[in-house]
Motif scaffolding. Structure first.
Motif, PDB file in Angstrom:
ATOM      1  N   ARG A 133       0.631  -8.284  -4.110  1.00  9.69           N
ATOM      2  CA  ARG A 133      -0.295  -7.147  -4.112  1.00  9.69           C
ATOM      3  C   ARG A 133      -0.525  -6.553  -2.722  1.00  9.69           C
ATOM      4  NH1 ARG A 133      -3.664  -4.864  -7.762  1.00  9.69           N
ATOM      5  NH2 ARG A 133      -5.406  -3.646  -6.926  1.00  9.69           N
ATOM      6  N   PRO A 134      -0.693  -7.381  -1.654  1.00  7.11           N
ATOM      7  CA  PRO A 134      -0.871  -6.767  -0.326  1.00  7.11           C
ATOM      8  C   PRO A 134       0.304  -5.879   0.067  1.00  7.11           C
ATOM      9  CG  PRO A 134      -1.466  -9.086  -0.271  1.00  7.11           C
ATOM     10  CD  PRO A 134      -0.810  -8.846  -1.602  1.00  7.11           C
ATOM     11  N   LEU A 135       1.512  -6.270  -0.322  1.00  3.30           N
ATOM     12  CA  LEU A 135       2.683  -5.471  -0.004  1.00  3.30           C
ATOM     13  C   LEU A 135       2.719  -4.196  -0.841  1.00  3.30           C
ATOM     14  CD1 LEU A 135       5.160  -5.386   1.774  1.00  3.30           C
ATOM     15  CD2 LEU A 135       6.364  -6.818   0.108  1.00  3.30           C
ATOM     16  N   LEU A 136       2.369  -4.312  -2.125  1.00  2.17           N
ATOM     17  CA  LEU A 136       2.313  -3.136  -2.993  1.00  2.17           C
ATOM     18  C   LEU A 136       1.326  -2.107  -2.455  1.00  2.17           C
ATOM     19  CD1 LEU A 136       2.326  -4.861  -6.500  1.00  2.17           C
ATOM     20  CD2 LEU A 136       4.140  -3.427  -5.575  1.00  2.17           C
ATOM     21  N   GLU A 137       0.189  -2.586  -1.978  1.00  4.81           N
ATOM     22  CA  GLU A 137      -0.828  -1.672  -1.452  1.00  4.81           C
ATOM     23  C   GLU A 137      -0.376  -1.001  -0.165  1.00  4.81           C
ATOM     24  OE1 GLU A 137      -4.365  -3.992  -1.111  1.00  4.81           O
ATOM     25  OE2 GLU A 137      -4.858  -3.835  -3.257  1.00  4.81           O
TER      26      GLU A 137
END
Length: 352
Positions: A71-75
């Motif tokens: 999720r941190p990378l997606l954001e």
């Protein structure tokens, strides 16, 4: 130009590698999220930080559902294209039939219009965290800068746009019924193209509404088969002083007043809401669409970014990632997808 892929074990190059003419060699990069499923949390956090600080656009591609750990990378990514096997419920994800082909098409757009695309990418990282006026100021400065750029100048030179025929009478009609003020864009023969004069008349109508606390509701509609087909192309590039144009774009912005009264404002759209049409409508507290309507943000192809508040209003509704996809591709979004994404609040097939 060529696309660069970011692998799990590779170091990040955050630069654009500008050529002598100022054009970047690497305006867009691809990150295959399927390869990152087994990456450790430290590597993911490091990658997310570097992607967020990247000058080039970084597009994710996912053919399998990304795990929660990513999720941190997606954001941090500009956006992520996903295939049919992926539940694209999150705002970070844009579902397409073939994400690898979708990336190739996106990369082609970015390489054709790198100035506008890269400006958009940086702008959308800022505007969602800013207040309305501050976001509009950032957008207006970027828009005014790009008006003087080579991409916008070349686009205007390639087009032979006829001058707009003057219309007698008002372009915006206003009527009051008790506590309801109805405002109608009234240039149906030009698909309610948004000209300088229409902007001024709409601003004056909304300014009166903002000053009248006896009005409970403000309804904005468009006459004829189309709500608004966007800015008047005959007026593009006619401003001789770009700094003055920037200040006018801020001071005489009807969308700023729509935002100020958003809890009282309902916008009903039919046919099409293009450019300024969707940008100002998205500020309303309630946006109702006819079933046949489509929404489109075509400015990047013109060498520009949205200039009617779209980098503020649209991300607030659908997230900056889908807003980036809409603006970079200029794709039409139909009413059903708009409702699913939250761009509209209701689909209503009843006559106005």
């Amino acid at each position: 130009m060529r696309q660069v892929e970011i692998g799990v074990g590779e170091e990040f190059d955050e630069g654009l590698r500008l050529r002598p003419d100022g054009r970047p060699e690497h305006p867009v990069r691809r990150l295959i999220l399927d390869d990152w499923h087994d990456a450790g949390p430290g590597r993911i956090a490091y990658a997310a930080t570097r992607v967020a600080d990247s000058l080039p656009l970084v597009i994710g591609v996912a053919t399998r559902p990304p795990p929660d750990e990513l999720r941190p990378l997606l954001e941090a990514l500009t956006l992520t294209l996903t295939g049919p096997r992926v539940d694209a419920g999150a705002q970070h994800l844009v579902p397409v039939e073939d994400p690898r082909k979708g990336f190739a098409e996106l990369a082609g757009i970015v390489e054709r219009r790198p100035q506008a695309s890269l400006t958009l990418g940086q702008l959308l990282r800022r505007t969602p965290s800013l207040g309305t006026l501050q976001g509009l100021a950032a957008e207006a400065s970027a828009y005014s800068m790009l008006l003087g750029g080579t991409e916008s100048t070349a686009w205007r030179a390639d087009r032979r746009t006829p001058r707009s025929a003057a219309k007698n009478g008002p372009l915006v009609r206003v009527r009051r019924n008790g506590g309801t003020l109805s405002i109608e864009l009234d240039r149906p023969q030009r698909r309610n193209v948004f000209s300088f004069r229409m902007r001024e008349e709409l601003f004056e109508a909304l300014e009166l509404a903002a000053l009248d606390d006896t009005l409970d509701r403000v309804q904005l509609t468009g006459a004829g088969p189309v709500f608004c087909s966007g800015g008047d192309l005959a007026e593009f590039g006619t401003a001789w002083d770009l700094v003055a144009a920037y200040l006018v774009r801020l001071d005489r912005a009807p969308w700023r007043l729509i935002d100020r009264m958003r809890d009282r404002v309902t916008v009903r759209v039919q046919g099409a809401a293009v450019g300024a049409g969707v940008e100002m409508a998205a500020f309303a507290g309630r946006l109702v669409a006819a079933p046949e309507v489509f929404f489109q943000l075509p400015e990047v192809e013109m060498g520009l970014v949205p200039g009617a508040g779209g980098t503020v209003s649209v991300p607030r509704r659908i997230g900056r990632w889908r807003a980036a996809w809409m603006t970079l591709t200029g794709a039409r979004v139909d009413a059903a997808i708009a409702l699913e994404w939250g761009l509209v609040d209701e689909i209503d097939d009843h006559e106005r």
